[in-house]
Write a protein that holds these residues in place. Structure first.
Motif, mmCIF file in Angstrom:
data_model
loop_
_atom_site.group_PDB
_atom_site.id
_atom_site.type_symbol
_atom_site.label_atom_id
_atom_site.label_comp_id
_atom_site.label_asym_id
_atom_site.label_seq_id
_atom_site.Cartn_x
_atom_site.Cartn_y
_atom_site.Cartn_z
ATOM 1 N N PHE A 4 0.904 -1.134 0.026
ATOM 2 C CA PHE A 4 0.161 0.180 0.050
ATOM 3 C C PHE A 4 0.997 1.459 -0.048
ATOM 4 O O PHE A 4 0.687 2.226 -0.782
ATOM 5 N N THR A 5 1.872 1.311 0.821
ATOM 6 C CA THR A 5 2.806 2.420 0.801
ATOM 7 C C THR A 5 3.573 2.577 -0.398
ATOM 8 O O THR A 5 3.733 3.788 -0.881
ATOM 9 N N THR A 6 4.098 1.254 -0.956
ATOM 10 C CA THR A 6 4.602 1.848 -2.312
ATOM 11 C C THR A 6 3.944 2.289 -3.316
ATOM 12 O O THR A 6 4.176 3.151 -4.269
ATOM 13 N N THR A 7 2.437 1.679 -3.206
ATOM 14 C CA THR A 7 1.653 2.131 -4.259
ATOM 15 C C THR A 7 1.503 3.623 -4.081
ATOM 16 O O THR A 7 1.273 4.295 -5.151
ATOM 17 N N ILE A 8 1.197 4.086 -2.977
ATOM 18 C CA ILE A 8 0.916 5.406 -2.612
ATOM 19 C C ILE A 8 2.098 6.224 -2.937
ATOM 20 O O ILE A 8 1.787 7.425 -3.845
ATOM 21 N N GLU A 9 3.255 5.974 -2.659
ATOM 22 C CA GLU A 9 4.533 6.629 -3.050
ATOM 23 C C GLU A 9 4.868 6.970 -4.687
ATOM 24 O O GLU A 9 4.873 7.895 -5.123
ATOM 25 N N HIS A 10 4.470 5.558 -5.137
ATOM 26 C CA HIS A 10 4.601 5.712 -6.762
ATOM 27 C C HIS A 10 3.495 6.566 -7.297
ATOM 28 O O HIS A 10 4.090 7.348 -8.283
ATOM 29 N N LEU A 12 2.108 9.183 -6.004
ATOM 30 C CA LEU A 12 2.344 10.478 -5.831
ATOM 31 C C LEU A 12 3.761 10.961 -6.618
ATOM 32 O O LEU A 12 3.561 12.110 -7.086
ATOM 33 N N ASP A 13 4.811 10.096 -6.537
ATOM 34 C CA ASP A 13 5.667 10.707 -7.496
ATOM 35 C C ASP A 13 5.336 10.957 -8.892
ATOM 36 O O ASP A 13 5.682 11.894 -9.673
ATOM 37 N N GLN A 14 4.475 10.106 -9.713
ATOM 38 C CA GLN A 14 3.948 10.172 -10.997
ATOM 39 C C GLN A 14 2.974 11.429 -11.125
ATOM 40 O O GLN A 14 2.967 12.055 -12.024
ATOM 41 N N GLU A 39 -3.433 16.101 -3.280
ATOM 42 C CA GLU A 39 -4.248 16.166 -2.005
ATOM 43 C C GLU A 39 -4.849 14.996 -1.836
ATOM 44 O O GLU A 39 -4.783 14.566 -0.540
ATOM 45 N N ASP A 40 -5.552 14.372 -2.837
ATOM 46 C CA ASP A 40 -6.300 13.066 -2.565
ATOM 47 C C ASP A 40 -5.416 11.968 -1.959
ATOM 48 O O ASP A 40 -5.718 11.234 -1.065
ATOM 49 N N LEU A 41 -4.407 11.612 -2.769
ATOM 50 C CA LEU A 41 -3.328 10.725 -2.183
ATOM 51 C C LEU A 41 -2.878 11.134 -0.916
ATOM 52 O O LEU A 41 -2.520 10.242 0.067
ATOM 53 N N GLN A 42 -2.505 12.287 -0.570
ATOM 54 C CA GLN A 42 -1.845 12.638 0.766
ATOM 55 C C GLN A 42 -2.632 12.654 1.838
ATOM 56 O O GLN A 42 -2.510 11.703 3.008
ATOM 57 N N ARG A 43 -4.122 12.619 1.655
ATOM 58 C CA ARG A 43 -5.197 12.346 2.567
ATOM 59 C C ARG A 43 -5.451 10.920 2.711
ATOM 60 O O ARG A 43 -5.388 10.613 3.855
ATOM 61 N N LEU A 44 -5.387 10.299 1.929
ATOM 62 C CA LEU A 44 -5.227 8.888 1.733
ATOM 63 C C LEU A 44 -4.350 8.177 2.612
ATOM 64 O O LEU A 44 -4.509 7.288 3.557
ATOM 65 N N ALA A 45 -2.912 8.636 2.382
ATOM 66 C CA ALA A 45 -1.928 8.059 3.008
ATOM 67 C C ALA A 45 -2.073 8.512 4.498
ATOM 68 O O ALA A 45 -2.004 7.728 5.537
#
Length: 54
Positions: A4-10, A12-14, A39-45
């Protein structure tokens, strides 16, 4: 690091790369779209206890 963390970081990078490209090309609508995605990805994280290094 979990999947999950890897997917979120990937994602976000993209999104940050896409945002930079949109800004460089002067596409304000697309830049706004990628800003919202970031913003949505940061909130999800945050909601899932994932620390984002930005």
């Amino acid at each position: 690091m979990g999947e999950f963390t890897t997917t979120i970081e990937h994602r976000l990078d993209q999104a940050y790369r896409n945002l930079q490209e949109a800004r460089s090309s002067g596409d304000d609508y697309l830049a706004d779209t990628f800003t919202a995605e970031i913003e949505d990805l940061q909130r999800l994280a945050t909601d899932n206890g994932v620390s984002i290094q930005r």
